[in-house]
Scaffold this active site. Sequence first.
Site, PDB file in Angstrom:
ATOM      1  N   GLY A 110       0.830  -1.204   0.000  1.00 56.14           N
ATOM      2  CA  GLY A 110       0.000   0.000   0.000  1.00 56.14           C
ATOM      3  C   GLY A 110       0.856   1.241   0.000  1.00 56.14           C
TER       4      GLY A 110
ATOM      5  N   PRO B 137       2.473   4.880   0.960  1.00 58.00           N
ATOM      6  CA  PRO B 137       2.985   5.319   2.260  1.00 58.00           C
ATOM      7  C   PRO B 137       1.872   5.929   3.112  1.00 58.00           C
ATOM      8  CG  PRO B 137       4.369   6.147   0.484  1.00 58.00           C
ATOM      9  CD  PRO B 137       3.201   5.486  -0.152  1.00 58.00           C
ATOM     10  N   GLY B 138       1.893   5.615   4.379  1.00 60.24           N
ATOM     11  CA  GLY B 138       0.923   6.213   5.295  1.00 60.24           C
ATOM     12  C   GLY B 138      -0.431   5.553   5.315  1.00 60.24           C
ATOM     13  N   THR B 139      -0.572   4.405   4.646  1.00 57.13           N
ATOM     14  CA  THR B 139      -1.880   3.756   4.660  1.00 57.13           C
ATOM     15  C   THR B 139      -2.037   2.831   5.861  1.00 57.13           C
ATOM     16  OG1 THR B 139      -0.919   2.270   3.030  1.00 57.13           O
ATOM     17  CG2 THR B 139      -2.521   3.860   2.237  1.00 57.13           C
ATOM     18  N   GLY B 140      -1.061   2.808   6.736  1.00 57.90           N
ATOM     19  CA  GLY B 140      -1.235   2.074   7.990  1.00 57.90           C
ATOM     20  C   GLY B 140      -0.640   0.675   7.993  1.00 57.90           C
ATOM     21  N   LYS B 141       0.386   0.433   7.205  1.00 57.77           N
ATOM     22  CA  LYS B 141       0.989  -0.898   7.166  1.00 57.77           C
ATOM     23  C   LYS B 141       1.673  -1.223   8.493  1.00 57.77           C
ATOM     24  CE  LYS B 141       3.351   0.251   3.441  1.00 57.77           C
ATOM     25  NZ  LYS B 141       2.797   1.562   3.095  1.00 57.77           N
TER      26      LYS B 141
ATOM     27  N   GLU C 205      -3.817  33.572 -10.598  1.00 56.96           N
ATOM     28  CA  GLU C 205      -4.730  32.659  -9.901  1.00 56.96           C
ATOM     29  C   GLU C 205      -6.141  32.758 -10.456  1.00 56.96           C
ATOM     30  OE1 GLU C 205      -3.594  30.318  -8.180  1.00 56.96           O
ATOM     31  OE2 GLU C 205      -1.575  31.137  -8.048  1.00 56.96           O
TER      32      GLU C 205
ATOM     33  N   HIS D 198      -6.378  30.548 -13.460  1.00 55.02           N
ATOM     34  CA  HIS D 198      -6.621  29.142 -13.126  1.00 55.02           C
ATOM     35  C   HIS D 198      -8.078  28.935 -12.746  1.00 55.02           C
ATOM     36  CE1 HIS D 198      -2.529  27.721 -13.141  1.00 55.02           C
ATOM     37  NE2 HIS D 198      -2.112  28.502 -12.165  1.00 55.02           N
TER      38      HIS D 198
HETATM   39  P1  ADP Z   1       2.876   2.995   6.560  1.00 53.12           P
HETATM   40  O1  ADP Z   1       3.629   2.022   7.377  1.00 53.12           O
HETATM   41  O2  ADP Z   1       1.862   2.370   5.663  1.00 53.12           O
HETATM   42  O3  ADP Z   1       3.702   3.994   5.833  1.00 53.12           O
HETATM   43  P2  ADP Z   1       1.943   3.800   9.117  1.00 53.12           P
HETATM   44  O4  ADP Z   1       1.359   2.523   9.568  1.00 53.12           O
HETATM   45  O5  ADP Z   1       3.287   4.161   9.652  1.00 53.12           O
HETATM   46  O6  ADP Z   1       1.987   3.864   7.543  1.00 53.12           O
HETATM   47  O7  ADP Z   1       0.908   4.945   9.424  1.00 53.12           O
HETATM   48  C1  ADP Z   1       1.282   6.181   9.922  1.00 53.12           C
HETATM   49  C2  ADP Z   1       0.247   6.719  10.855  1.00 53.12           C
HETATM   50  O8  ADP Z   1      -0.949   7.015  10.151  1.00 53.12           O
HETATM   51  C3  ADP Z   1      -0.154   5.751  11.920  1.00 53.12           C
HETATM   52  O9  ADP Z   1       0.691   5.833  13.016  1.00 53.12           O
HETATM   53  C4  ADP Z   1      -1.548   6.197  12.260  1.00 53.12           C
HETATM   54  O10 ADP Z   1      -1.521   7.244  13.196  1.00 53.12           O
HETATM   55  C5  ADP Z   1      -2.072   6.746  10.960  1.00 53.12           C
HETATM   56  N1  ADP Z   1      -2.930   5.784  10.269  1.00 53.12           N
HETATM   57  C6  ADP Z   1      -2.704   5.220   9.076  1.00 53.12           C
HETATM   58  N2  ADP Z   1      -3.709   4.407   8.718  1.00 53.12           N
HETATM   59  C7  ADP Z   1      -4.591   4.416   9.722  1.00 53.12           C
HETATM   60  C8  ADP Z   1      -5.834   3.763   9.962  1.00 53.12           C
HETATM   61  N3  ADP Z   1      -6.361   2.924   9.077  1.00 53.12           N
HETATM   62  N4  ADP Z   1      -6.455   4.025  11.117  1.00 53.12           N
HETATM   63  C9  ADP Z   1      -5.943   4.853  12.015  1.00 53.12           C
HETATM   64  N5  ADP Z   1      -4.783   5.501  11.854  1.00 53.12           N
HETATM   65  C10 ADP Z   1      -4.104   5.301  10.730  1.00 53.12           C
HETATM   66 ZN    ZN Z   2      -0.231  28.677 -11.291  1.00 56.34          ZN
END
Ligand code: ADP
Ligand code: ZN
Length: 610
Positions: A204, A206-210, A427, A430
């Site tokens: 997934g 980045p930042g999707t909660g892996k 702006e 746009h």
């Molecule tokens: P990844 O490993 O996919 O890059 P992370 O697991 O480190 O992402 O997620 C970063 C932060 O985003 C988590 O610590 C959490 O606070 C928040 N987060 C991401 N997905 C969720 C989710 N489904 N529910 C709650 N918080 C989430």
């Molecule tokens: Zn512009």
Amino acid sequence: MSKILLKNFLVFLIIFLVIAAIFSTYNASTEKPEEIGLEKLISQIEDEQVTQIIVKEGRLEIELIDGTKQISKKEASESLTTLLKNYNVDPEKTKKVKIEVKESEGFGFWALTLLPFLIPFILIVVFIWLMMRQVQGANTKALSFGQSRAREMHQKGKAKITFKDVAGCKEAKEELTEVVEFLKNPKKFTSLGAKIPKGVLLMGAPGTGKTLLAKAVAGQANVPFFSISGSEFVEMFVGVGASRVRDLFKKAKKSSPCIIFIDEIDAVGRQRGAGLGGSHDEREQTLNQILVEMDGMETKINVIVMAATNRPDILDPALLRPGRFDRRIVLDIPDINDREAIIKVHAQNKPLAKDVNLRKVAERTPGFSGADLANLLNEAAILAARRNKKEIEQIDILESIEKVLLGPERKSHILSEKEKKITAYHEAGHALIAHELPNVDPVQKVSIISRGQAAGYTLKLPVEDRHLHPKSEFIDELAVLLGGYMAEKITFGEVTTGASNDLRTATQLAKKIITEYGMNEALGPRTFGEREELIFLGKEIREQRDYSEKTAELIDQQISYLISQAQNTAQEILTKKKKYLEKIVKELLKKETLEREDFEALFQPKKIES
Ligand code: ADP
Ligand code: ZN
């Protein structure tokens, strides 16, 4: 051993020097005779006043008849008798003086005679000592090099992360519940002959909660969690990565059942045989070691390896074979419902005002990942605190959305009147085109307050989540991107550097339309260019050309064509609707920022004012 000897020697040396110093100062302080010149000494000798002279190198200790003591100096090389002869002192009178030549002593003498020999010696000793220390330090460092830097985490009590803390991701959680069961109660499965899964691959953006999910699995099953990042395996020296892997698995097996989490596994797990230089050998060895460890794990041992990547497409197929990472879980960018749920999770311990509508926030944040949303609420809390509020209000959250999207507002970055006017036209250009074209998301906000890098910005937000994008959308988007440039050109006759970012974005988009999406008639439904990412001294994307020189020319032509088309569209709208352009500019110069309602009101027929 030798180190101790050396130390002892140094200690003795220091003690000796200190004693010598004390002795010599003691000596010096007991007698403080008057110091006289040679002439005076000679006249005293001629007057027959002197009884005794003790010669210590260049120092003369003189004793007079009346017992007073004096000192004088002469050159060390010259003897006193020759000196007196040279001064034409009567030899008879000289004979009456008892001259005694003594080896000089005391600290000064010792220091003077010994130091020239001692200094290089001391330096060499100190040098060797330092070297030895260094070598030993390096040794211990080199030894700890191969140890994994995995962080172990035992979750206890309230801080424990469980599935409750992960919002949305329903399918992923369902899939992982099974893994939790395996960890908690392996017998239930093994007694039926089922094999416990060894590897789970989380895929997934980045930042999707892996990471969060992996931790939640550990928390839910109440087992230790070892985490390490793939990039930590890739070191300068070949073999270090592999030994780290070995060490990590050894540690983990000791605390079985447990979870090993390898973040960014693509750093080591990309397809073998692709890449450059030494780092690629190292990766291969590390990857092989991971595979060996996973294959070698006995079924009794209950260690589950979870790995995360945002580039599953580049992973080595060997990683994905049965018995390795054969369970794959995809984490999507959250949709509106999931976004709402995630916001709720992160709003839990924050005081929210009554006017906060989290659904509205979710509507306004398409494309945000879980991490973005967590960040958003944090920013909102900071903003509310800065405004001395007791609760977070809706407006704090909405304003934070823009901050997360575009970077912080730079109110201090003051534009001159002229720049302000140019930015307003840019702006407004746009915004007007976005408003006029059918396949563009509605304008949420137009502003000439600089944010991040941009002098101003026009914010458009989709009404709904979209996963598929038709060509018409891209064509209109190109026209919007060029709207700022064309507005400047039409109004002022020349353009500024303010449009450069738009132009880059537009060019990249045009290129993608042709080379990636197959949306160009002349070039047909195929992709151009094989992309290959290399991790070699940082990240680098190399594009391999898989088309002829002639095609390259055609692609170039088509990119220019798409952009000139967009330019025409923009020009047409801007000239036809010049009235509105002026209206937006006037309003922007007055208010600096226009929200969606204010902006759309400009297009309503004016109410008759009474
Ligand atoms: P990844 O490993 O996919 O890059 P992370 O697991 O480190 O992402 O997620 C970063 C932060 O985003 C988590 O610590 C959490 O606070 C928040 N987060 C991401 N997905 C969720 C989710 N489904 N529910 C709650 N918080 C989430
Ligand atoms: Zn512009």
